[in-house]
Design a protein around this motif. Structure first.
Motif, short mmCIF file in Angstrom:
data_model
loop_
_atom_site.label_atom_id
_atom_site.label_comp_id
_atom_site.label_asym_id
_atom_site.label_seq_id
_atom_site.Cartn_x
_atom_site.Cartn_y
_atom_site.Cartn_z
N UNK A 142 -19.37 28.99 4.27
CA UNK A 142 -20.73 28.47 4.13
C UNK A 142 -20.93 27.97 2.71
N UNK A 143 -21.48 26.77 2.58
CA UNK A 143 -21.75 26.17 1.27
C UNK A 143 -23.22 25.77 1.20
N UNK A 144 -23.71 25.52 -0.01
CA UNK A 144 -25.09 25.10 -0.23
C UNK A 144 -25.10 23.69 -0.80
N UNK A 145 -25.96 22.86 -0.26
CA UNK A 145 -26.09 21.48 -0.75
C UNK A 145 -26.86 21.51 -2.07
N UNK A 146 -26.25 20.98 -3.13
CA UNK A 146 -26.87 20.94 -4.45
C UNK A 146 -27.54 19.60 -4.74
N UNK A 147 -26.94 18.52 -4.22
CA UNK A 147 -27.44 17.18 -4.51
C UNK A 147 -26.83 16.22 -3.49
N UNK A 148 -27.29 14.99 -3.48
CA UNK A 148 -26.70 13.97 -2.63
C UNK A 148 -26.42 12.73 -3.47
N UNK A 149 -25.42 11.99 -3.05
CA UNK A 149 -25.09 10.72 -3.68
C UNK A 149 -24.80 9.75 -2.55
N UNK A 150 -25.82 9.02 -2.14
CA UNK A 150 -25.70 8.17 -0.97
C UNK A 150 -25.58 9.03 0.27
N UNK A 151 -24.45 8.91 0.98
CA UNK A 151 -24.24 9.71 2.19
C UNK A 151 -23.25 10.84 1.96
N UNK A 152 -22.97 11.13 0.70
CA UNK A 152 -22.04 12.21 0.35
C UNK A 152 -22.84 13.36 -0.23
N UNK A 153 -22.57 14.55 0.30
CA UNK A 153 -23.27 15.74 -0.19
C UNK A 153 -22.46 16.38 -1.30
N UNK A 154 -23.15 16.86 -2.32
CA UNK A 154 -22.49 17.64 -3.37
C UNK A 154 -22.84 19.10 -3.08
N UNK A 155 -21.78 19.89 -2.86
CA UNK A 155 -21.98 21.27 -2.42
C UNK A 155 -21.37 22.25 -3.39
N UNK A 156 -21.80 23.50 -3.24
CA UNK A 156 -21.20 24.60 -4.02
C UNK A 156 -21.23 25.84 -3.15
N UNK A 157 -20.48 26.83 -3.58
CA UNK A 157 -20.42 28.10 -2.85
C UNK A 157 -21.68 28.90 -3.01
#
Length: 157
Positions: A142-157
Protein backbone atom coordinates in the motif's frame (compact mmCIF):
# COMPACT_ATOMS: atom_id res chain seq x y z
CA UNK A 1 -18.45 72.38 -31.34
CA UNK A 2 -21.80 73.97 -30.69
CA UNK A 3 -23.58 70.99 -32.25
CA UNK A 4 -21.83 68.67 -29.80
CA UNK A 5 -22.76 70.88 -26.83
CA UNK A 6 -26.40 71.03 -27.92
CA UNK A 7 -26.49 67.21 -28.19
CA UNK A 8 -25.55 66.91 -24.51
CA UNK A 9 -28.30 69.31 -23.40
CA UNK A 10 -30.97 66.72 -24.24
CA UNK A 11 -29.56 63.99 -22.02
CA UNK A 12 -32.35 62.49 -19.93
CA UNK A 13 -32.38 59.89 -17.16
CA UNK A 14 -33.18 57.34 -19.87
CA UNK A 15 -29.81 57.96 -21.49
CA UNK A 16 -28.03 57.28 -18.20
CA UNK A 17 -30.13 54.17 -17.66
CA UNK A 18 -29.29 52.97 -21.16
CA UNK A 19 -25.57 53.51 -20.51
CA UNK A 20 -25.85 51.62 -17.21
CA UNK A 21 -27.57 48.66 -18.86
CA UNK A 22 -25.09 48.55 -21.76
CA UNK A 23 -22.16 48.60 -19.32
CA UNK A 24 -23.82 45.90 -17.22
CA UNK A 25 -24.31 43.74 -20.32
CA UNK A 26 -20.67 44.13 -21.33
CA UNK A 27 -19.64 43.30 -17.76
CA UNK A 28 -21.69 40.12 -17.89
CA UNK A 29 -19.77 39.07 -21.00
CA UNK A 30 -16.32 39.97 -19.62
CA UNK A 31 -16.64 39.19 -15.91
CA UNK A 32 -13.97 41.68 -14.81
CA UNK A 33 -16.06 43.45 -12.13
CA UNK A 34 -14.59 46.81 -13.24
CA UNK A 35 -17.50 47.72 -15.50
CA UNK A 36 -19.88 46.68 -12.75
CA UNK A 37 -18.80 49.67 -10.67
CA UNK A 38 -18.97 52.06 -13.62
CA UNK A 39 -22.43 50.70 -14.40
CA UNK A 40 -23.45 51.37 -10.80
CA UNK A 41 -22.19 54.93 -11.21
CA UNK A 42 -24.38 55.30 -14.31
CA UNK A 43 -27.35 54.06 -12.26
CA UNK A 44 -26.45 56.74 -9.69
CA UNK A 45 -26.38 59.35 -12.45
CA UNK A 46 -29.81 58.06 -13.53
CA UNK A 47 -31.17 58.70 -10.05
CA UNK A 48 -29.48 62.11 -9.92
CA UNK A 49 -30.99 63.08 -13.28
CA UNK A 50 -34.44 61.90 -12.18
CA UNK A 51 -34.46 63.93 -8.95
CA UNK A 52 -36.25 67.30 -9.01
CA UNK A 53 -33.17 69.47 -8.34
CA UNK A 54 -32.56 73.20 -8.81
CA UNK A 55 -31.50 74.29 -12.30
CA UNK A 56 -27.77 74.43 -11.54
CA UNK A 57 -27.69 70.87 -10.20
CA UNK A 58 -29.83 69.30 -12.89
CA UNK A 59 -27.72 70.22 -15.92
CA UNK A 60 -25.93 67.61 -18.00
CA UNK A 61 -22.62 68.92 -16.65
CA UNK A 62 -23.71 68.20 -13.06
CA UNK A 63 -24.91 64.73 -14.09
CA UNK A 64 -21.58 64.02 -15.80
CA UNK A 65 -19.67 65.19 -12.71
CA UNK A 66 -21.81 62.96 -10.48
CA UNK A 67 -21.17 60.04 -12.86
CA UNK A 68 -17.40 60.62 -12.97
CA UNK A 69 -17.00 61.03 -9.21
CA UNK A 70 -19.22 58.01 -8.48
CA UNK A 71 -17.38 55.90 -11.07
CA UNK A 72 -14.00 56.84 -9.62
CA UNK A 73 -15.05 56.21 -6.00
CA UNK A 74 -16.80 52.92 -6.80
CA UNK A 75 -13.94 51.71 -8.97
CA UNK A 76 -11.42 52.38 -6.18
CA UNK A 77 -13.69 50.70 -3.63
CA UNK A 78 -14.21 47.77 -5.99
CA UNK A 79 -10.47 47.31 -6.42
CA UNK A 80 -9.69 47.59 -2.69
CA UNK A 81 -12.57 46.94 -0.29
CA UNK A 82 -14.53 44.57 -2.53
CA UNK A 83 -11.52 42.91 -4.16
CA UNK A 84 -12.48 39.55 -2.64
CA UNK A 85 -15.38 39.35 -5.14
CA UNK A 86 -12.80 38.57 -7.82
CA UNK A 87 -11.47 35.46 -6.07
CA UNK A 88 -13.93 32.63 -6.14
CA UNK A 89 -13.87 30.53 -2.99
CA UNK A 90 -15.16 27.03 -3.53
CA UNK A 91 -16.35 24.50 -1.01
CA UNK A 92 -14.93 21.84 -3.38
CA UNK A 93 -11.55 23.23 -4.51
CA UNK A 94 -10.44 20.03 -6.26
CA UNK A 95 -13.55 19.75 -8.44
CA UNK A 96 -12.50 19.07 -12.06
CA UNK A 97 -8.90 18.62 -10.93
CA UNK A 98 -8.74 14.86 -10.63
CA UNK A 99 -5.02 14.68 -9.91
CA UNK A 100 -5.32 17.16 -7.07
CA UNK A 101 -8.23 15.22 -5.59
CA UNK A 102 -6.11 12.04 -5.46
CA UNK A 103 -3.43 13.50 -3.17
CA UNK A 104 -3.45 11.74 0.19
CA UNK A 105 -5.35 8.68 -1.02
CA UNK A 106 -4.09 5.13 -0.59
CA UNK A 107 -3.26 2.96 -3.61
CA UNK A 108 -2.01 -0.60 -4.05
CA UNK A 109 1.10 -1.40 -6.10
CA UNK A 110 0.19 -3.56 -9.11
CA UNK A 111 3.81 -4.13 -10.18
CA UNK A 112 7.18 -4.10 -8.50
CA UNK A 113 8.82 -0.68 -8.79
CA UNK A 114 12.05 -0.69 -10.79
CA UNK A 115 14.19 2.47 -10.72
CA UNK A 116 11.38 4.27 -8.92
CA UNK A 117 8.77 3.53 -11.61
CA UNK A 118 5.78 1.21 -11.43
CA UNK A 119 2.01 0.97 -11.59
CA UNK A 120 -0.54 1.36 -8.83
CA UNK A 121 -4.26 0.74 -8.62
CA UNK A 122 -6.39 3.45 -7.11
CA UNK A 123 -10.11 2.76 -7.11
CA UNK A 124 -10.82 1.01 -10.39
CA UNK A 125 -8.00 2.68 -12.36
CA UNK A 126 -4.40 1.66 -12.85
CA UNK A 127 -1.94 4.55 -12.88
CA UNK A 128 1.73 5.00 -13.75
CA UNK A 129 3.54 5.91 -10.56
CA UNK A 130 6.88 7.32 -9.49
CA UNK A 131 8.49 6.79 -6.13
CA UNK A 132 11.81 7.64 -4.54
CA UNK A 133 14.41 5.31 -6.07
CA UNK A 134 15.56 4.33 -2.58
CA UNK A 135 12.08 3.07 -1.69
CA UNK A 136 11.50 -0.63 -2.24
CA UNK A 137 7.92 -1.08 -3.36
CA UNK A 138 6.72 -4.53 -4.35
CA UNK A 139 3.45 -5.77 -5.77
CA UNK A 140 0.60 -5.65 -3.23
CA UNK A 141 2.13 -2.96 -1.00
CA UNK A 142 0.00 0.00 0.00
CA UNK A 143 1.34 3.44 -0.98
CA UNK A 144 0.11 7.01 -0.48
CA UNK A 145 -0.26 9.51 -3.31
CA UNK A 146 1.87 12.58 -2.53
CA UNK A 147 1.46 14.57 -5.75
CA UNK A 148 0.55 14.24 -9.42
CA UNK A 149 2.37 15.21 -12.59
CA UNK A 150 -0.06 14.97 -15.46
CA UNK A 151 -1.32 11.38 -15.40
CA UNK A 152 1.57 10.05 -13.31
CA UNK A 153 1.18 9.72 -9.57
CA UNK A 154 4.05 10.42 -7.21
CA UNK A 155 3.77 7.96 -4.34
CA UNK A 156 5.52 7.07 -1.11
CA UNK A 157 5.26 4.36 1.50
Amino acid sequence: MEILASAFEVITPWHWLGLALVLLGIEMMLGTYDLLWISAAAFGATLWAALPLPAGLSSWQAEAIVFCIAALVLLVLGRTVFSNLRSAVSDRPSLNQRGRSLVGKKAVAVTDFAAGEGRVKLGDTTWMALADQAAVITQGMEVTVQDTEGTVLKVSL
